[in-house]
Design an enzyme around this catalytic site. Structure first.
Site, PDB file in Angstrom:
ATOM      1  N   GLY A  17      73.329 -55.823  42.448  1.00 58.36           N
ATOM      2  CA  GLY A  17      74.891 -54.858  41.481  1.00 58.36           C
ATOM      3  C   GLY A  17      73.872 -55.000  40.508  1.00 58.36           C
ATOM      4  O   GLY A  17      73.484 -53.653  40.445  1.00 58.36           O
ATOM      5  N   ILE A  18      75.577 -54.824  40.208  1.00 56.62           N
ATOM      6  CA  ILE A  18      75.247 -54.628  38.344  1.00 56.62           C
ATOM      7  C   ILE A  18      73.898 -55.538  37.562  1.00 56.62           C
ATOM      8  O   ILE A  18      73.136 -54.666  37.273  1.00 56.62           O
ATOM      9  CB  ILE A  18      76.413 -55.556  37.758  1.00 56.62           C
ATOM     10  CG1 ILE A  18      77.888 -55.064  38.239  1.00 56.62           C
ATOM     11  CG2 ILE A  18      76.830 -55.037  36.032  1.00 56.62           C
ATOM     12  CD1 ILE A  18      79.161 -55.147  37.762  1.00 56.62           C
ATOM     13  N   ASP A  60      68.585 -71.084  39.497  1.00 54.66           N
ATOM     14  CA  ASP A  60      69.743 -71.232  39.646  1.00 54.66           C
ATOM     15  C   ASP A  60      70.921 -71.682  38.395  1.00 54.66           C
ATOM     16  O   ASP A  60      70.762 -72.530  37.690  1.00 54.66           O
ATOM     17  CB  ASP A  60      70.285 -72.161  40.667  1.00 54.66           C
ATOM     18  CG  ASP A  60      71.725 -72.519  40.842  1.00 54.66           C
ATOM     19  OD1 ASP A  60      72.868 -72.005  40.210  1.00 54.66           O
ATOM     20  OD2 ASP A  60      71.738 -72.920  42.149  1.00 54.66           O
ATOM     21  N   ASN A  87      74.128 -62.740  33.962  1.00 48.31           N
ATOM     22  CA  ASN A  87      75.140 -62.296  34.221  1.00 48.31           C
ATOM     23  C   ASN A  87      75.507 -62.205  35.950  1.00 48.31           C
ATOM     24  O   ASN A  87      76.710 -61.989  36.487  1.00 48.31           O
ATOM     25  CB  ASN A  87      74.834 -60.611  34.662  1.00 48.31           C
ATOM     26  CG  ASN A  87      74.937 -60.306  36.102  1.00 48.31           C
ATOM     27  OD1 ASN A  87      75.606 -59.206  36.231  1.00 48.31           O
ATOM     28  ND2 ASN A  87      74.154 -60.263  36.947  1.00 48.31           N
ATOM     29  N   TYR A 158      88.083 -67.779  40.096  1.00 48.07           N
ATOM     30  CA  TYR A 158      87.243 -67.065  39.133  1.00 48.07           C
ATOM     31  C   TYR A 158      87.951 -66.792  38.026  1.00 48.07           C
ATOM     32  O   TYR A 158      87.237 -66.406  36.770  1.00 48.07           O
ATOM     33  CB  TYR A 158      87.508 -65.673  40.319  1.00 48.07           C
ATOM     34  CG  TYR A 158      86.944 -64.741  39.976  1.00 48.07           C
ATOM     35  CD1 TYR A 158      84.736 -64.472  39.551  1.00 48.07           C
ATOM     36  CD2 TYR A 158      86.689 -63.169  39.688  1.00 48.07           C
ATOM     37  CE1 TYR A 158      84.270 -63.329  39.402  1.00 48.07           C
ATOM     38  CE2 TYR A 158      86.445 -61.967  39.326  1.00 48.07           C
ATOM     39  CZ  TYR A 158      85.228 -62.338  39.228  1.00 48.07           C
ATOM     40  OH  TYR A 158      84.651 -61.045  38.550  1.00 48.07           O
ATOM     41  N   LYS A 162      86.554 -66.760  34.160  1.00 48.39           N
ATOM     42  CA  LYS A 162      86.216 -65.545  33.682  1.00 48.39           C
ATOM     43  C   LYS A 162      86.723 -65.436  32.243  1.00 48.39           C
ATOM     44  O   LYS A 162      85.746 -65.018  31.224  1.00 48.39           O
ATOM     45  CB  LYS A 162      86.168 -64.149  34.569  1.00 48.39           C
ATOM     46  CG  LYS A 162      85.380 -63.994  35.847  1.00 48.39           C
ATOM     47  CD  LYS A 162      84.371 -64.162  34.868  1.00 48.39           C
ATOM     48  CE  LYS A 162      83.234 -63.715  36.463  1.00 48.39           C
ATOM     49  NZ  LYS A 162      81.565 -63.367  36.049  1.00 48.39           N
ATOM     50  N   ILE A 193      84.557 -53.342  39.931  1.00 49.28           N
ATOM     51  CA  ILE A 193      82.813 -51.752  40.184  1.00 49.28           C
ATOM     52  C   ILE A 193      81.831 -52.219  41.422  1.00 49.28           C
ATOM     53  O   ILE A 193      81.562 -53.018  42.145  1.00 49.28           O
ATOM     54  CB  ILE A 193      82.043 -52.549  39.171  1.00 49.28           C
ATOM     55  CG1 ILE A 193      81.595 -52.472  37.505  1.00 49.28           C
ATOM     56  CG2 ILE A 193      80.703 -51.779  39.278  1.00 49.28           C
ATOM     57  CD1 ILE A 193      82.376 -51.640  37.402  1.00 49.28           C
ATOM     58  N   THR A 195      80.119 -52.852  43.966  1.00 59.20           N
ATOM     59  CA  THR A 195      78.953 -53.736  44.530  1.00 59.20           C
ATOM     60  C   THR A 195      79.200 -54.352  45.806  1.00 59.20           C
ATOM     61  O   THR A 195      80.359 -54.438  46.435  1.00 59.20           O
ATOM     62  CB  THR A 195      79.084 -54.718  43.038  1.00 59.20           C
ATOM     63  OG1 THR A 195      79.548 -56.125  43.426  1.00 59.20           O
ATOM     64  CG2 THR A 195      78.641 -53.942  42.209  1.00 59.20           C
TER      65      THR A 195
HETATM   66  N1  LIG Z   1      81.753 -56.138  40.740  1.00 61.83           N
HETATM   67  C1  LIG Z   1      82.539 -56.413  40.415  1.00 61.83           C
HETATM   68  O1  LIG Z   1      83.926 -55.281  39.856  1.00 61.83           O
HETATM   69  C2  LIG Z   1      82.605 -56.818  38.983  1.00 61.83           C
HETATM   70  C3  LIG Z   1      83.924 -56.424  37.953  1.00 61.83           C
HETATM   71  C4  LIG Z   1      84.343 -57.967  36.915  1.00 61.83           C
HETATM   72  C5  LIG Z   1      83.135 -58.742  36.641  1.00 61.83           C
HETATM   73  N2  LIG Z   1      82.047 -58.817  37.603  1.00 61.83           N
HETATM   74  C6  LIG Z   1      80.926 -59.684  37.189  1.00 61.83           C
HETATM   75  O2  LIG Z   1      79.293 -59.079  37.188  1.00 61.83           O
HETATM   76  C7  LIG Z   1      79.042 -59.485  37.416  1.00 61.83           C
HETATM   77  C8  LIG Z   1      77.754 -59.151  38.745  1.00 61.83           C
HETATM   78  O3  LIG Z   1      78.200 -59.022  39.935  1.00 61.83           O
HETATM   79  P1  LIG Z   1      78.492 -57.510  40.806  1.00 61.83           P
HETATM   80  O4  LIG Z   1      79.553 -57.175  41.603  1.00 61.83           O
HETATM   81  O5  LIG Z   1      77.293 -57.135  40.689  1.00 61.83           O
HETATM   82  O6  LIG Z   1      77.991 -59.065  42.300  1.00 61.83           O
HETATM   83  P2  LIG Z   1      77.305 -59.521  42.992  1.00 61.83           P
HETATM   84  O7  LIG Z   1      77.937 -60.006  44.501  1.00 61.83           O
HETATM   85  O8  LIG Z   1      76.541 -57.844  44.086  1.00 61.83           O
HETATM   86  O9  LIG Z   1      75.219 -60.123  42.373  1.00 61.83           O
HETATM   87  C9  LIG Z   1      75.218 -61.008  42.134  1.00 61.83           C
HETATM   88  C10 LIG Z   1      73.922 -61.639  42.193  1.00 61.83           C
HETATM   89  O10 LIG Z   1      74.093 -63.218  41.583  1.00 61.83           O
HETATM   90  C11 LIG Z   1      73.511 -63.738  42.684  1.00 61.83           C
HETATM   91  N3  LIG Z   1      74.121 -65.769  42.134  1.00 61.83           N
HETATM   92  C12 LIG Z   1      74.793 -65.704  42.854  1.00 61.83           C
HETATM   93  N4  LIG Z   1      75.015 -67.116  42.124  1.00 61.83           N
HETATM   94  C13 LIG Z   1      74.009 -67.345  41.369  1.00 61.83           C
HETATM   95  C14 LIG Z   1      73.600 -68.905  40.740  1.00 61.83           C
HETATM   96  N5  LIG Z   1      73.771 -69.937  41.180  1.00 61.83           N
HETATM   97  N6  LIG Z   1      72.334 -68.950  39.943  1.00 61.83           N
HETATM   98  C15 LIG Z   1      71.762 -67.129  39.793  1.00 61.83           C
HETATM   99  N7  LIG Z   1      72.406 -66.045  40.512  1.00 61.83           N
HETATM  100  C16 LIG Z   1      73.100 -66.134  41.069  1.00 61.83           C
HETATM  101  C17 LIG Z   1      73.760 -63.500  43.342  1.00 61.83           C
HETATM  102  O11 LIG Z   1      72.643 -63.529  44.651  1.00 61.83           O
HETATM  103  C18 LIG Z   1      73.238 -61.655  43.195  1.00 61.83           C
HETATM  104  O12 LIG Z   1      71.801 -61.587  43.357  1.00 61.83           O
HETATM  105  C19 LIG Z   1      79.373 -61.405  37.941  1.00 61.83           C
HETATM  106  O13 LIG Z   1      79.260 -62.192  37.601  1.00 61.83           O
HETATM  107  C20 LIG Z   1      81.106 -60.447  38.200  1.00 61.83           C
HETATM  108  O14 LIG Z   1      81.777 -61.640  38.626  1.00 61.83           O
HETATM  109  C21 LIG Z   1      81.539 -57.439  38.291  1.00 61.83           C
END
Ligand SMILES: NC(=O)c1ccc[n+]([C@@H]2O[C@H](COP(=O)([O-])OP(=O)(O)OC[C@H]3O[C@@H](n4cnc5c(N)ncnc54)[C@H](O)[C@@H]3O)[C@@H](O)[C@H]2O)c1
Length: 268
Positions: A17-18, A60, A87, A158, A162, A193, A195
């Protein structure tokens, strides 16, 4: 290609993801990239693909001992850290039993989401400050969300977690400025985004296509963002180009927050 040359960056939750997009972009820009996640298989694959200056550490973010251990390894191997991207984050849907609305919320699920999202960021800031202050420079970037700025009826934990990231970022920015540490701290607020985080909500096949079309229609720019859109914002805040920028919230949301912030779907 060298906006981050000679810099060392730790990116949490970067197995996909991001976080993965940030790891790739930072690597291209010359940084030594430390990929970390709880998904060891995915995280190692990202680090291996990048090769060279990249490596993987299990972390973690909700467990303080693991932060202590990873920062011990970073200090031993590199001696310093320039950039921390907090992240890792979860919406709580696949990870907890819920529910997540304010009337019925399950307290254990609420705590778990906060443990990862809020505690994880607070711990990351704590350990980054303790190492970065030694070299009197650093950039901490906390990935919050547009959900940290508006209410989300079906994802209370959530949204609340945030919002705590948004606020804590400013406290860290001011604390570090007061102490003269030269550590900057900023938050990024992505909108929608595309993902894997969305998989459960979007569904599969026809339903997924329809749901993405509906999402797109609710975004002023007309489409969901890509991980690289957030990575580009993180690059600016990580590089020396943002040397005078601390305590800000940078929205990357296709214009959602520019207008009416919350789109309300009314239950009957
Ligand atoms: N995708 C969106 O639309 C969006 C929007 C706003 C904010 N975000 C934020 O961006 C960040 C990344 O989101 P994403 O869309 O890439 O999500 P994603 O689920 O694709 O990736 C998240 C990653 O975090 C890891 N993870 C989960 N719990 C964990 C822990 N306890 N310790 C370490 N790693 C852990 C997962 O294994 C995964 O690889 C997050 O904080 C999310 O809240 C995402």
């Amino acid at each position: 290609m060298d906006r981050l040359s000679n810099k060392i960056a730790l990116i949490t939750g970067s197995a996909r993801g991001i976080g993965e997009a940030i790891a790739e972009l930072f690597f291209e820009e010359g940084a030594t990239v430390i990929v970390s996640d709880i998904n060891d298989f995915g995280g190692k694959a990202v680090a291996q693909r990048l090769g060279g200056r990249s490596r993987y550490f299990h972390l973690d973010v909700s467990i303080e001992d693991e932060w202590r251990n990873v920062f011990g390894l970073i200090e031993k191997e590199y001696g310093y850290l320039d950039i921390l991207i907090n992240n890792a984050g979860i919406d709580g849907y696949p990870q907890t039993k819920g529910p997540h609305d304010p009337e019925n919320l399950d307290l254990e699920s609420w705590h778990y989401v906060h443990a990862v999202n809020s505690d994880g960021v607070a711990l990351g800031c704590k350990y980054a400050i303790s190492l970065m202050k030694k070299q009197r420079s650093g950039s901490i970037i906390n990935i919050s969300s547009r959900s940290g700025m508006v209410g989300i009826p079906r994802a209370a934990a959530y949204a609340s977690s945030k919002a705590s990231i948004r606020n804590h970022t400013k406290t860290v920015a001011l604390y570090c400025a007061q102490k003269g540490y030269n550590i900057r701290c900023n938050s990024i607020h992505p909108g929608a985004i595309l993902t894997h985080m969305w998989d459960l909500m979007l569904g599969e096949g026809e339903r997924r296509i329809k749901n993405i079309q509906r999402m797109n229609s609710e975004i002023p720019l007309g489409y969901m963002g890509k991980p690289i859109d957030v990575a580009n914002a993180a690059l600016y805040l990580a590089s020396d180009e943002s040397i005078y920028v601390t305590g800000i919230e940078l929205t990357v949301d296709g214009g959602i927050l520019a207008g009416s912030a919350a789109i309300l779907s009314r239950d009957k």
